[in-house]
Design an enzyme around this catalytic site. Structure first.
Site, PDB file in Angstrom:
ATOM      1  N   SER A  66       0.830  -1.208   0.000  1.00  0.00           N
ATOM      2  CA  SER A  66       0.000   0.000   0.000  1.00  0.00           C
ATOM      3  C   SER A  66       0.864   1.259   0.000  1.00  0.00           C
ATOM      4  O   SER A  66       0.569   2.227  -0.713  1.00  0.00           O
ATOM      5  CB  SER A  66      -0.941  -0.014   1.208  1.00  0.00           C
ATOM      6  OG  SER A  66      -0.259  -0.377   2.397  1.00  0.00           O
ATOM      7  N   ASN A  67       1.961   1.256   0.764  1.00  0.00           N
ATOM      8  CA  ASN A  67       2.865   2.407   0.748  1.00  0.00           C
ATOM      9  C   ASN A  67       3.538   2.581  -0.610  1.00  0.00           C
ATOM     10  O   ASN A  67       3.901   3.683  -0.995  1.00  0.00           O
ATOM     11  CB  ASN A  67       3.932   2.273   1.838  1.00  0.00           C
ATOM     12  CG  ASN A  67       3.423   2.672   3.200  1.00  0.00           C
ATOM     13  OD1 ASN A  67       3.489   3.833   3.573  1.00  0.00           O
ATOM     14  ND2 ASN A  67       2.897   1.717   3.944  1.00  0.00           N
TER      15      ASN A  67
ATOM     16  N   LYS B  46       1.446 -10.507   7.501  1.00  0.00           N
ATOM     17  CA  LYS B  46       1.660  -9.130   7.947  1.00  0.00           C
ATOM     18  C   LYS B  46       0.333  -8.628   8.491  1.00  0.00           C
ATOM     19  O   LYS B  46      -0.690  -8.669   7.795  1.00  0.00           O
ATOM     20  CB  LYS B  46       2.115  -8.244   6.787  1.00  0.00           C
ATOM     21  CG  LYS B  46       2.233  -6.761   7.157  1.00  0.00           C
ATOM     22  CD  LYS B  46       2.504  -5.889   5.934  1.00  0.00           C
ATOM     23  CE  LYS B  46       2.516  -4.407   6.311  1.00  0.00           C
ATOM     24  NZ  LYS B  46       2.693  -3.526   5.125  1.00  0.00           N
TER      25      LYS B  46
ATOM     26  N   GLY C 233       2.520  -4.765  11.101  1.00  0.00           N
ATOM     27  CA  GLY C 233       2.451  -3.899   9.941  1.00  0.00           C
ATOM     28  C   GLY C 233       2.490  -2.416  10.252  1.00  0.00           C
ATOM     29  O   GLY C 233       2.262  -1.594   9.367  1.00  0.00           O
TER      30      GLY C 233
END
Length: 302
Positions: free
Chosen positions: A51-52, A171, A196
């Site tokens: 997502s990052n 995660k 996470g």
């Protein structure tokens, strides 16, 4: 990494690698520069295409070139875990195979969620088991309700999946107590939980997690490593203090504005963050300057 166990490969700190853009184009050169700087730290490895890493905003061709760039520029001691999740099992298997060909050692798979009302425990179990049966590399389950339409993977799903020899961990970025997932796994299984977020990292380690995939490690990797070292040294007094310090630091820096905030903090600290890809917007100069001033006040700027 000959003769290194799965647990050893997953133990430690991983940054969820940010994707650098210049004028909306992926800057592979800037990515390589960031990786070379990270190579000088004690990070355990790298996890791009999460997502990052804005994986939803990338084409498959861009994604594969990102994997290839990191694989070519990492040092031999750094583990390469890659986000490969797609909405169907078949698409996930196809991309995971391509990722493995480019150098990925582990696949992190976000739970499918477009048809969220149909995502029962049974459906999720079947999804992950089919992927694990066909993946050429070990699979980790990515439990991230914030990025999966609110879908939270149950401990029952983890209990079942942990028995598959090619599903080796998860995660956890949920708001659930990380211990419920750790305790769902038979101690004889080769299955390892990673936190996470920095907020769950130290408490997760104390509960039995082996590491963390931490956005903060993109801009302050050595501080994240230091907290891990307090855990390894069984220094609970310093560990608790440092955990609280980093959680507060995160709130006042990259943690405030998600991807854009992490990228701004990276820019301030000598990495290349740059702007996110539209539709995400960068932080404004006022916020970026506030991050700079705060980091300077903490003695974290050279």
């Amino acid at each position: 990494m000959m003769n290194v166990s799965i647990k050893e490969k997953l133990s430690g700190v991983f940054p969820p690698i940010m994707t650098p853009f210049e004028n909306e184009k992926v800057s592979y050169d800037k990515l390589a520069d960031n990786i070379k700087k990270y190579n000088e730290t004690n990070l355990r490895g790298y996890m791009p295409l999460g997502s990052n890493g804005e994986f939803r905003s990338l084409t498959d061709d861009e994604s594969l070139k990102i994997i290839e760039t990191i694989a070519k520029n990492r040092t031999a001691d750094k583990v390469l875990m890659v986000g490969t999740g797609r909405e169907s099992a078949s698409a996930t298997i196809e991309f995971t195979k391509k990722a493995a060909d480019k150098g990925a050692e582990f696949a992190s798979v976000l739970a499918p969620h477009y048809f969220i009302n149909a995502m029962t425990d049974e459906a999720l179990i079947k999804f992950f088991l089919i992927i694990a049966d066909h993946s050429p590399i070990p699979v980790l389950v990515y439990n991230a309700p914030k990025f999966a339409a609110g879908l939270t993977i149950s401990p029952k799903v983890i209990e079942v999946l942990s028995k598959h020899s090619n599903i080796v961990g998860m995660k956890d970025t949920s708001t659930e107590d990380i211990a419920i997932y750790i305790n769902a796994v038979d101690k004889n299984e080769e299955f390892h939980v990673l936190a996470g977020s920095i907020n769950k990292f130290y408490t997760g380690l104390l509960a039995g997690a082996v590491g963390g995939i931490l956005s903060m490690a993109n801009y302050l990797p050595e501080l994240c490593n230091r907290l891990y070292e307090f855990y390894l040294a069984d220094d609970k007094e310093q560990g608790e203090k440092y955990h609280n310090y980093l959680c507060d630091l995160n709130k006042k820096t990259g943690g405030k504005s998600g991807v854009a905030g992490v990228k701004a903090a990276m820019d301030v600290l000598g990495y290349f963050g740059g702007c996110p890809r539209i539709p995400l917007l960068p932080v404004d100069e006022e916020e970026k300057n506030a991050i700079r001033i705060f980091l300077e006040s903490e003695g974290l700027l050279a």
